[in-house]
Design a protein around this motif. Structure first.
Motif, PDB file in Angstrom:
ATOM      1  N   SER A   1       2.458   1.628  -3.390  1.00 37.87           N
ATOM      2  CA  SER A   1       1.481   2.088  -4.378  1.00 37.87           C
ATOM      3  C   SER A   1       1.214   3.579  -4.207  1.00 37.87           C
ATOM      4  O   SER A   1       1.145   4.334  -5.190  1.00 37.87           O
ATOM      5  N   ARG A   2       1.062   3.993  -2.959  1.00 33.31           N
ATOM      6  CA  ARG A   2       0.807   5.408  -2.707  1.00 33.31           C
ATOM      7  C   ARG A   2       1.981   6.265  -3.182  1.00 33.31           C
ATOM      8  O   ARG A   2       1.791   7.332  -3.771  1.00 33.31           O
ATOM      9  N   ASP A   3       3.188   5.766  -2.971  1.00 40.45           N
ATOM     10  CA  ASP A   3       4.381   6.514  -3.365  1.00 40.45           C
ATOM     11  C   ASP A   3       4.474   6.652  -4.887  1.00 40.45           C
ATOM     12  O   ASP A   3       4.739   7.729  -5.420  1.00 40.45           O
TER      13      ASP A   3
ATOM     14  N   PHE B   1      -4.655  13.237 -10.745  1.00 43.64           N
ATOM     15  CA  PHE B   1      -5.192  11.965 -10.263  1.00 43.64           C
ATOM     16  C   PHE B   1      -6.344  11.499 -11.150  1.00 43.64           C
ATOM     17  O   PHE B   1      -6.481  10.303 -11.429  1.00 43.64           O
TER      18      PHE B   1
ATOM     19  N   ILE C   1       2.042   6.389  -7.078  1.00 42.25           N
ATOM     20  CA  ILE C   1       0.949   7.242  -7.558  1.00 42.25           C
ATOM     21  C   ILE C   1       1.305   8.712  -7.364  1.00 42.25           C
ATOM     22  O   ILE C   1       1.050   9.554  -8.239  1.00 42.25           O
ATOM     23  N   GLY C   2       1.926   9.002  -6.237  1.00 40.22           N
ATOM     24  CA  GLY C   2       2.371  10.375  -5.995  1.00 40.22           C
ATOM     25  C   GLY C   2       3.397  10.833  -7.021  1.00 40.22           C
ATOM     26  O   GLY C   2       3.349  11.981  -7.512  1.00 40.22           O
TER      27      GLY C   2
ATOM     28  N   LYS D   1       1.604  11.436 -10.358  1.00 40.16           N
ATOM     29  CA  LYS D   1       0.873  12.694 -10.298  1.00 40.16           C
ATOM     30  C   LYS D   1       1.821  13.876 -10.493  1.00 40.16           C
ATOM     31  O   LYS D   1       1.518  14.830 -11.230  1.00 40.16           O
TER      32      LYS D   1
ATOM     33  N   ALA E   1      -2.467   1.774  -9.623  1.00 40.74           N
ATOM     34  CA  ALA E   1      -1.060   1.750  -9.213  1.00 40.74           C
ATOM     35  C   ALA E   1      -0.163   1.267 -10.348  1.00 40.74           C
ATOM     36  O   ALA E   1       0.968   1.742 -10.505  1.00 40.74           O
TER      37      ALA E   1
ATOM     38  N   ALA F   1       0.825  -1.207   0.000  1.00 36.88           N
ATOM     39  CA  ALA F   1       0.000   0.000   0.000  1.00 36.88           C
ATOM     40  C   ALA F   1       0.855   1.250   0.000  1.00 36.88           C
ATOM     41  O   ALA F   1       0.579   2.222  -0.727  1.00 36.88           O
ATOM     42  N   LEU F   2       1.920   1.235   0.806  1.00 34.77           N
ATOM     43  CA  LEU F   2       2.807   2.397   0.867  1.00 34.77           C
ATOM     44  C   LEU F   2       3.535   2.603  -0.459  1.00 34.77           C
ATOM     45  O   LEU F   2       3.693   3.738  -0.930  1.00 34.77           O
TER      46      LEU F   2
END
Length: 254
Positions: free
Chosen positions: A203-205, A226, A207-208, A211, A241, A200-201
């Motif tokens: 994927s979030r990274d 986004f 995606i950031g 963006k 992701a 999850a971390l």
């Protein structure tokens, strides 16, 4: 005296009075040590069935029943015949190994003469026809009213081939197995949660990062960037992701 106390007495009886344990106590000490090294559920179960075959005097065949979403299965056994006996019970939804997963208290199910018993319907005569005449099954983890995750199954080829001592030793074995299974499953669950958190971390990274690339290249805000990623994900039927990772990996090409 309850079954667990009787089991402890049986173990103490195997010690010859010196500091050197008798053969049964030595087997349990070795089992405890080997269970500490087991890192998977199968590893725990293999050690338990091997120990049961070694320390329970009347044991000719040993297996473990596990409960799964689709029913029961036998992941480990000391002889293919044990699995065959288990599977007859699964098909009938009746028998010692099935009963032990549902029975309250110790989850102890025992039959000394399967050919003569009507308790388990067709299973008794079927087992006798296959040359097995006594059976002992003990529910595995958790204790209480059930349903449990499975059972330790011990079969004898002899009528009355399993006695009180066999039952006591099997109870101690089942307690070892339950404790080890609970610990292994907890560790596996913790590892899975940690892996999911890392994913999850990550994927979030990514995606950031994606963006940020879109915001810089297209001169748009974070929400709009986004939205671009989400639209691409939906159009391509690919996880967001993964779309983001592709963009980050190929940033020089876009």
């Amino acid at each position: 005296m309850d079954q667990e106390a009787a089991a402890e007495r049986a173990l103490l009886a195997s010690v010859d009075g010196s500091d050197v344990p008798g053969p049964v106590a030595a087997e349990f000490l070795a089992l405890a040590a080997s269970l500490m090294d087991a890192s998977t559920v199968r590893g725990v179960l293999v050690r338990v069935v091997e120990a049961a075959r070694a320390v329970v005097p009347g044991a000719d065949l040993v297996s473990v029943t596990l409960r799964a979403a689709g029913g029961f299965h036998t992941p480990v056994e000391t002889d293919p015949l044990a699995t065959r006996l288990d599977e007859i019970q699964y098909r009938l939804d009746n028998g010692p190994c099935v009963d032990a997963t549902r029975k309250a208290g110790l989850g102890l199910t025992f039959c000394s003469d399967l050919a003569a018993s009507t308790r388990f319907g067709p299973f008794g005569p079927a087992a006798a026809d296959l040359g097995v005449h006594s059976v002992l099954a003990i529910g595995l983890f958790p204790d209480g009213d059930g349903p449990r995750m499975g059972a330790l199954n011990i079969y004898s080829r002899q009528v009355a081939g399993l006695d009180e001592l066999d039952r006591d030793l099997a109870l101690v074995l089942a307690a070892h197995a339950s404790t080890a299974l609970a610990a292994t499953m907890a560790a596996t669950s913790a590892e899975l949660e940690a892996a999911q958190l890392r994913q999850a971390l990550e994927s979030r990274d990514v995606i950031g990062q994606a963006k940020g690339i879109l915001m810089e290249r297209r001169k748009i805000g974070a929400d709009e960037a986004f939205g671009v990623l989400r639209s691409a994900s939906q159009a391509l039927n690919v996880k967001l992701a993964q779309v983001a990772k592709t963009l980050v990996d190929r940033r020089t090409e876009v």
